[in-house]
Design an enzyme around this catalytic site. Sequence first.
Site, PDB file in Angstrom:
ATOM      1  N   LEU A  37       0.827  -1.211   0.000  1.00  0.00           N
ATOM      2  CA  LEU A  37       0.000   0.000   0.000  1.00  0.00           C
ATOM      3  C   LEU A  37       0.859   1.258   0.000  1.00  0.00           C
ATOM      4  O   LEU A  37       0.468   2.280  -0.531  1.00  0.00           O
ATOM      5  CB  LEU A  37      -0.920   0.015   1.229  1.00  0.00           C
ATOM      6  CG  LEU A  37      -1.906  -1.145   1.372  1.00  0.00           C
ATOM      7  CD1 LEU A  37      -2.651  -1.046   2.690  1.00  0.00           C
ATOM      8  CD2 LEU A  37      -2.883  -1.152   0.207  1.00  0.00           C
ATOM      9  N   ASN A  42      11.201   3.847   6.949  1.00  0.00           N
ATOM     10  CA  ASN A  42      11.598   2.802   7.901  1.00  0.00           C
ATOM     11  C   ASN A  42      10.644   1.617   7.942  1.00  0.00           C
ATOM     12  O   ASN A  42      10.505   0.962   8.951  1.00  0.00           O
ATOM     13  CB  ASN A  42      11.832   3.380   9.308  1.00  0.00           C
ATOM     14  CG  ASN A  42      10.779   4.390   9.683  1.00  0.00           C
ATOM     15  OD1 ASN A  42       9.812   4.590   8.952  1.00  0.00           O
ATOM     16  ND2 ASN A  42      10.932   5.015  10.824  1.00  0.00           N
ATOM     17  N   GLY A  43      10.007   1.341   6.847  1.00  0.00           N
ATOM     18  CA  GLY A  43       9.164   0.153   6.793  1.00  0.00           C
ATOM     19  C   GLY A  43       8.133   0.249   5.698  1.00  0.00           C
ATOM     20  O   GLY A  43       7.757   1.347   5.302  1.00  0.00           O
ATOM     21  N   ASP A 154       6.603  15.313  11.313  1.00  0.00           N
ATOM     22  CA  ASP A 154       6.711  14.836   9.940  1.00  0.00           C
ATOM     23  C   ASP A 154       5.381  15.041   9.214  1.00  0.00           C
ATOM     24  O   ASP A 154       4.947  14.193   8.436  1.00  0.00           O
ATOM     25  CB  ASP A 154       7.129  13.359   9.921  1.00  0.00           C
ATOM     26  CG  ASP A 154       7.753  12.944   8.583  1.00  0.00           C
ATOM     27  OD1 ASP A 154       8.310  13.823   7.889  1.00  0.00           O
ATOM     28  OD2 ASP A 154       7.666  11.755   8.240  1.00  0.00           O
TER      29      ASP A 154
HETATM   30  N1  I85 Z   1      -3.689   2.692   3.152  1.00  0.00           N
HETATM   31  N2  I85 Z   1       3.707   7.968   3.811  1.00  0.00           N
HETATM   32  C1  I85 Z   1       3.857   7.493   2.445  1.00  0.00           C
HETATM   33  C2  I85 Z   1      -1.776   3.375   4.509  1.00  0.00           C
HETATM   34  N3  I85 Z   1      -3.816   2.605   5.432  1.00  0.00           N
HETATM   35  N4  I85 Z   1       0.828   4.632   4.918  1.00  0.00           N
HETATM   36  C3  I85 Z   1       3.121   5.731   4.660  1.00  0.00           C
HETATM   37  N5  I85 Z   1       4.291   5.586   6.859  1.00  0.00           N
HETATM   38  C4  I85 Z   1       3.196   5.097   7.522  1.00  0.00           C
HETATM   39  C5  I85 Z   1       3.289   5.185   3.247  1.00  0.00           C
HETATM   40  C6  I85 Z   1       4.256   6.019   2.433  1.00  0.00           C
HETATM   41  C7  I85 Z   1       2.772   7.208   4.599  1.00  0.00           C
HETATM   42  O1  I85 Z   1       3.203   4.989   8.747  1.00  0.00           O
HETATM   43  C8  I85 Z   1       2.002   5.037   5.391  1.00  0.00           C
HETATM   44  C9  I85 Z   1       2.040   4.751   6.739  1.00  0.00           C
HETATM   45  C10 I85 Z   1       0.843   4.135   7.085  1.00  0.00           C
HETATM   46  C11 I85 Z   1       0.099   4.087   5.920  1.00  0.00           C
HETATM   47  C12 I85 Z   1      -1.241   3.560   5.760  1.00  0.00           C
HETATM   48  C13 I85 Z   1      -2.039   3.263   6.878  1.00  0.00           C
HETATM   49  C14 I85 Z   1      -3.310   2.787   6.671  1.00  0.00           C
HETATM   50  C15 I85 Z   1      -3.060   2.911   4.357  1.00  0.00           C
HETATM   51  C16 I85 Z   1       4.426   5.516   5.436  1.00  0.00           C
HETATM   52  C17 I85 Z   1      -3.269   2.988   1.876  1.00  0.00           C
HETATM   53  C18 I85 Z   1      -4.207   2.662   0.766  1.00  0.00           C
HETATM   54  C19 I85 Z   1      -5.062   1.602   0.844  1.00  0.00           C
HETATM   55  C20 I85 Z   1      -5.940   1.286  -0.190  1.00  0.00           C
HETATM   56  C21 I85 Z   1      -5.949   2.070  -1.324  1.00  0.00           C
HETATM   57  C22 I85 Z   1      -5.097   3.135  -1.425  1.00  0.00           C
HETATM   58  C23 I85 Z   1      -4.222   3.421  -0.395  1.00  0.00           C
HETATM   59  O2  I85 Z   1      -2.205   3.513   1.661  1.00  0.00           O
HETATM   60  C24 I85 Z   1      -5.124   3.981  -2.642  1.00  0.00           C
HETATM   61  F1  I85 Z   1      -6.173   4.780  -2.590  1.00  0.00           F
HETATM   62  F2  I85 Z   1      -4.079   4.724  -2.771  1.00  0.00           F
HETATM   63  F3  I85 Z   1      -5.245   3.217  -3.703  1.00  0.00           F
END
Ligand code: I85
Length: 368
Positions: A37, A42-43, A154
């Site tokens: 996703l 860091n992960g 951040d």
């Molecule tokens: N769902 N910063 C960019 C994502 N649900 N994403 C990032 N650090 C985190 C990713 C890189 C944020 O702690 C991040 C973290 C947590 C998430 C996170 C948490 C919960 C999501 C790094 C998605 C998602 C799910 C389904 C569809 C779509 C996105 O990212 C999309 F709409 F883009 F298709």
Amino acid sequence: MASVSNTVSMMGVGHSKPLQPKKNPISDDYRITGSVLGLGINGKVVECYSRATQDKYALKVLRDVPKARREVDLHFRACQGCQHIVKINDVYENNYSGQRCLLVVMECMEGGELFTRIQERADSAFTEREAASVISDITKAIAHLHASNIAHRDLKPENLLYSRKDEKGILKLTDFGFAKEINTFKSLQTPCYTPYYVAPEVLGPEKYDKSCDMWSLGVIMYILLCGYPPFYSNHGATISPGMKKRIRNGQYEFPNPEWSQVSPDAKELIRGLLKTDPDHRLTITEVLQHKWIADRTTVPQTLLMSAQVLKEEGDVWIAVQEEMTNALATMRVDYDQCVNIKNLHDSNNHLLKKRMKRDSQEGEAMTT
Ligand code: I85
């Protein structure tokens, strides 16, 4: 199935004990698909499904180091009692491909990133009043954090996600990888150091960490209203000396045509947030009280150009995000140094005073 959320009420919020991750294999409770996703520094974040409910969740995998523990602990405490912070559902401590890992199961934010969503509004009129509502939601998240003495540090577009794709989606903040707990007096109440050797960051002041979030809020608000950032390099993604200088001097403008129709209240709020001196910058409480936020239902429904600009300049967006990431890193370092310098000047060090007095007397003695 006893989930983390059940244990919260027993621990209470604010002064809760450190989180106790589950030790059983996550695969007992969740089915992890290969689908990625998002990629953080860091992960990575991957998709998974609860075996009990079949609901979809987002799983963040972190190497189990003290920094990761802090991230999960602060995120876990922060997401209690605020609907604008991504919820943690479960945390596991498992061996994962030969390494001790923390596995953080979060609610899945299916609506994607804030600015992707705005981009998609290019044909459906994104208004200043809607922008005020978005900023108000982010403000609520930060207000909750700052009230709990947590600075996020951040706050950037990629960390603002929508829970759902439709209009019912709620905007939430995620990634506590740089979050910092501030103004805790635990180390002062039970001193475990000799006061002469205590590091300044142990004593505070805390407001520089909080003001970092306020600056970020100003940048996000600026982009939301026009589609481009207040400060940018003239070439490439890395933060250039020129850009650094403009940030330090607070050199930004509200160029036409994008800003010509934007209300004076909005510009006033941005000016308050983008103040160069953190001492002069608005606090989150002042933002909550600002009329553009407090009376957001009366903000003009002027059509903004941001959606159009974001769509047309889609290829520049990656560079804009990288610049914000770099600027935040610089700011975290600068503010830490700033705290050190301030404390040195302000320190009420009687040994230093005694020495200075003695030195000046000796100086006098020498001249006589
Ligand atoms: N769902 N910063 C960019 C994502 N649900 N994403 C990032 N650090 C985190 C990713 C890189 C944020 O702690 C991040 C973290 C947590 C998430 C996170 C948490 C919960 C999501 C790094 C998605 C998602 C799910 C389904 C569809 C779509 C996105 O990212 C999309 F709409 F883009 F298709």
